[in-house]
Structure formats: C-alpha cells, structure tokens
Scaffold this active site. Sequence first.
Site, PDB file in Angstrom:
ATOM      1  N   ASN A  84      28.311  35.237  -4.757  1.00 11.57           N
ATOM      2  CA  ASN A  84      27.600  35.733  -3.579  1.00 11.57           C
ATOM      3  C   ASN A  84      28.409  35.337  -2.332  1.00 11.57           C
ATOM      4  O   ASN A  84      28.696  34.153  -2.133  1.00 11.57           O
ATOM      5  CB  ASN A  84      26.197  35.093  -3.550  1.00 11.57           C
ATOM      6  CG  ASN A  84      25.378  35.557  -2.372  1.00 11.57           C
ATOM      7  OD1 ASN A  84      25.852  35.600  -1.244  1.00 11.57           O
ATOM      8  ND2 ASN A  84      24.135  35.920  -2.622  1.00 11.57           N
ATOM      9  N   HIS A 140      27.487  33.788   2.611  1.00 10.72           N
ATOM     10  CA  HIS A 140      27.782  32.670   3.510  1.00 10.72           C
ATOM     11  C   HIS A 140      29.059  32.882   4.311  1.00 10.72           C
ATOM     12  O   HIS A 140      29.213  32.316   5.401  1.00 10.72           O
ATOM     13  CB  HIS A 140      27.884  31.362   2.723  1.00 10.72           C
ATOM     14  CG  HIS A 140      26.543  30.797   2.343  1.00 10.72           C
ATOM     15  ND1 HIS A 140      25.552  31.550   1.783  1.00 10.72           N
ATOM     16  CD2 HIS A 140      26.036  29.562   2.465  1.00 10.72           C
ATOM     17  CE1 HIS A 140      24.499  30.800   1.566  1.00 10.72           C
ATOM     18  NE2 HIS A 140      24.769  29.577   1.971  1.00 10.72           N
ATOM     19  N   HIS A 156      23.468  40.161  -0.098  1.00 11.24           N
ATOM     20  CA  HIS A 156      22.063  40.436   0.233  1.00 11.24           C
ATOM     21  C   HIS A 156      22.031  41.070   1.617  1.00 11.24           C
ATOM     22  O   HIS A 156      22.326  40.413   2.609  1.00 11.24           O
ATOM     23  CB  HIS A 156      21.273  39.114   0.210  1.00 11.24           C
ATOM     24  CG  HIS A 156      19.803  39.270   0.449  1.00 11.24           C
ATOM     25  ND1 HIS A 156      18.939  38.208   0.357  1.00 11.24           N
ATOM     26  CD2 HIS A 156      19.037  40.349   0.779  1.00 11.24           C
ATOM     27  CE1 HIS A 156      17.706  38.618   0.620  1.00 11.24           C
ATOM     28  NE2 HIS A 156      17.741  39.919   0.897  1.00 11.24           N
ATOM     29  N   THR A 182      16.401  32.948   0.048  1.00  6.38           N
ATOM     30  CA  THR A 182      15.302  33.404  -0.800  1.00  6.38           C
ATOM     31  C   THR A 182      14.616  32.181  -1.414  1.00  6.38           C
ATOM     32  O   THR A 182      15.279  31.313  -1.974  1.00  6.38           O
ATOM     33  CB  THR A 182      15.854  34.315  -1.926  1.00  6.38           C
ATOM     34  OG1 THR A 182      16.739  35.256  -1.333  1.00  6.38           O
ATOM     35  CG2 THR A 182      14.741  35.041  -2.629  1.00  6.38           C
ATOM     36  N   GLU A 241      16.374  38.596 -13.048  1.00  6.53           N
ATOM     37  CA  GLU A 241      17.184  37.437 -12.663  1.00  6.53           C
ATOM     38  C   GLU A 241      16.221  36.271 -12.552  1.00  6.53           C
ATOM     39  O   GLU A 241      15.270  36.304 -11.767  1.00  6.53           O
ATOM     40  CB  GLU A 241      17.927  37.648 -11.338  1.00  6.53           C
ATOM     41  CG  GLU A 241      18.748  36.400 -10.989  1.00  6.53           C
ATOM     42  CD  GLU A 241      19.563  36.517  -9.710  1.00  6.53           C
ATOM     43  OE1 GLU A 241      19.979  37.634  -9.337  1.00  6.53           O
ATOM     44  OE2 GLU A 241      19.770  35.458  -9.068  1.00  6.53           O
ATOM     45  N   HIS A 301      20.352  30.714  -8.155  1.00  9.79           N
ATOM     46  CA  HIS A 301      19.809  29.970  -7.028  1.00  9.79           C
ATOM     47  C   HIS A 301      19.981  28.476  -7.256  1.00  9.79           C
ATOM     48  O   HIS A 301      19.419  27.913  -8.190  1.00  9.79           O
ATOM     49  CB  HIS A 301      18.336  30.277  -6.728  1.00  9.79           C
ATOM     50  CG  HIS A 301      18.085  30.228  -5.247  1.00  9.79           C
ATOM     51  ND1 HIS A 301      17.917  29.052  -4.587  1.00  9.79           N
ATOM     52  CD2 HIS A 301      18.066  31.203  -4.309  1.00  9.79           C
ATOM     53  CE1 HIS A 301      17.781  29.311  -3.296  1.00  9.79           C
ATOM     54  NE2 HIS A 301      17.871  30.601  -3.091  1.00  9.79           N
TER      55      HIS A 301
HETATM   56  N1  PXP Z   1      20.285  34.838  -6.677  1.00 15.29           N
HETATM   57  C1  PXP Z   1      19.457  35.232  -5.669  1.00 15.29           C
HETATM   58  C2  PXP Z   1      18.435  36.256  -5.958  1.00 15.29           C
HETATM   59  C3  PXP Z   1      19.601  34.687  -4.375  1.00 15.29           C
HETATM   60  O1  PXP Z   1      18.783  35.099  -3.395  1.00 15.29           O
HETATM   61  C4  PXP Z   1      20.618  33.750  -4.130  1.00 15.29           C
HETATM   62  C5  PXP Z   1      20.812  33.208  -2.751  1.00 15.29           C
HETATM   63  O2  PXP Z   1      21.322  34.177  -1.929  1.00 15.29           O
HETATM   64  C6  PXP Z   1      21.449  33.371  -5.207  1.00 15.29           C
HETATM   65  C7  PXP Z   1      21.247  33.922  -6.470  1.00 15.29           C
HETATM   66  C8  PXP Z   1      22.544  32.378  -5.027  1.00 15.29           C
HETATM   67  O3  PXP Z   1      21.991  31.144  -4.693  1.00 15.29           O
HETATM   68  P1  PXP Z   1      22.954  29.967  -4.189  1.00 15.29           P
HETATM   69  O4  PXP Z   1      23.539  30.417  -2.888  1.00 15.29           O
HETATM   70  O5  PXP Z   1      22.037  28.812  -4.057  1.00 15.29           O
HETATM   71  O6  PXP Z   1      24.008  29.785  -5.245  1.00 15.29           O
END
Ligand code: PXP
Length: 236
Positions: free
Chosen positions: A6, A9, A42, A100, A150, A190
């Site tokens: 992801n 950030h 996202h 989230t 997920e 997450h």
């Molecule tokens: N999955 C979902 C649905 C999320 O909203 C997020 C955070 O954006 C992640 C995975 C990744 O989480 P993290 O940034 O804590 O690794």
Amino acid sequence: MRFSLNVDHIALLRNARGETQPDPVTAALLAEQAGVDGIVVHLREDRRHINERDLRLLRELITTKLDLEMAATDEIIKIACDVAPELATIVPEKRQELTTEGGISVIDNITKLKSAINDLHNSDIEVSLFIEPDIDQIDAAAQISSDYIEIHTGVFANAISEEEQFDELEKIRLAVKHAKKLGLGVNAGHGLNYQNIKIFRELADIDEVSIGQAVIARSVFVGLNQAIKEMINLIG
Ligand code: PXP
C-alpha cells in the site's frame, strides 16, 4: 502468500507540503521492481493521500495488479468502474479516522454492498470486502457474490498479550478455513509488520497480505527496495 504494498503513505508525505515529491506512482514502480505482487491504494472521499491523477497513472503504468480500496459510495464506484483496477476492496470510511479502523459490517449493509458488487462486476472488477474474522460476516459476503474477503488483522496486530494474540490468530485461522470452504479468496491486512508477520505467515491458506505502514516507515531508513526485500524474505 502474495504481498501487495500500500503506497498511500508516500502520497501523504507528498501532500504534507502540497508539492510533487515523493511520488506514489514512482514508489509503486520501484516496488514492482523490488518484487511486490501488487499495489494497493485507497482513494478516500477527502483525497487526503491518493488522488485521481495517481490512480489513473497507476492504472496505466503498473504491470502487477492494482487493488483499489474504496468506500461503497456512488462517486467512488463510478471512478472505480472507469479506472478498472483488478480488485476493488470495499472498506468502511469515516471522515475523522486516521486510518481504516475495522471491517465493514456486510450484514448491516447488505443491499448497498450487493449493488456495489453488481456494478463492479459489470465492469469486470473482482471485489473484496474488508471484514472482521467473523463467520456470519463471511457467510454474508459469499451470499452477495463477493470474490474475496480481506480479513482485518488490526486486533491481532495490536494485541497486548501473547494470549490475546493467540486467540485472535485462532479466530483468523477459523475464518480463513470457512471462507475457503465457501470458495472465497482470502486476503488479510492492517498492522502487519516485520515482527508479527513471522507468526502470521503460518496461515498459509491466505492468498495475499496487504501491508503499508511498516514497510513505508522502514523504507525511510533503509530505502524502499531493501524494506520490501526484507518483508518478502519474511513472508517466505
Ligand atoms: N488493508 C486495508 C483494508 C487497509 O485499510 C489498510 C490501511 O490502509 C491496510 C490493509 C494496510 O494497513 P497497514 O498500513 O497498517 O499495513
């Protein structure tokens, strides 16, 4: 187990100064070279990190797979159908949250989610629902023809005792087994990081983990390429 990165950030950092660097699209391309299996972004209602320019460029340039996390609102569904990511992961979205905060209740939003899944399927987009490791929610996801779930791993990641972590892992293990029996694909994410992934990877039936924060944070010190390769080595 596949690993998608992801890059929200990176966009958050860019937007902090309202300028153009660091660019999440460049990060995504470098991440692909380092070996990730997919890119996750996202597109939030408030556009606090990823924007439509990023999304459209990512669609054009990445060669692995694009997973668009999104709220099931008319505006974002329309954008998703137009951009056509390989996967749309539907998440709950609250304006004030930092990230989230948990899974969506499929049971409480069944009509809205069924209609969103229909629209996305009509544009050949597979759908995943971000949910808690809960058997009833999994049944509801299968009932409305979601392709994937997920599993929210935030509770596992934030567990303060080994016992709590073990209990949550057990819940996740049962959820994965149940979802697989129903023919659903299973992703998870997450709060996964370089420490807890070592226990988590025992859940070998999980198709893919989606990780952002831990890898992007580490990349500040060791570079994106190394941060990704270290995570790939741990996932095995
Ligand atoms: N999955 C979902 C649905 C999320 O909203 C997020 C955070 O954006 C992640 C995975 C990744 O989480 P993290 O940034 O804590 O690794």
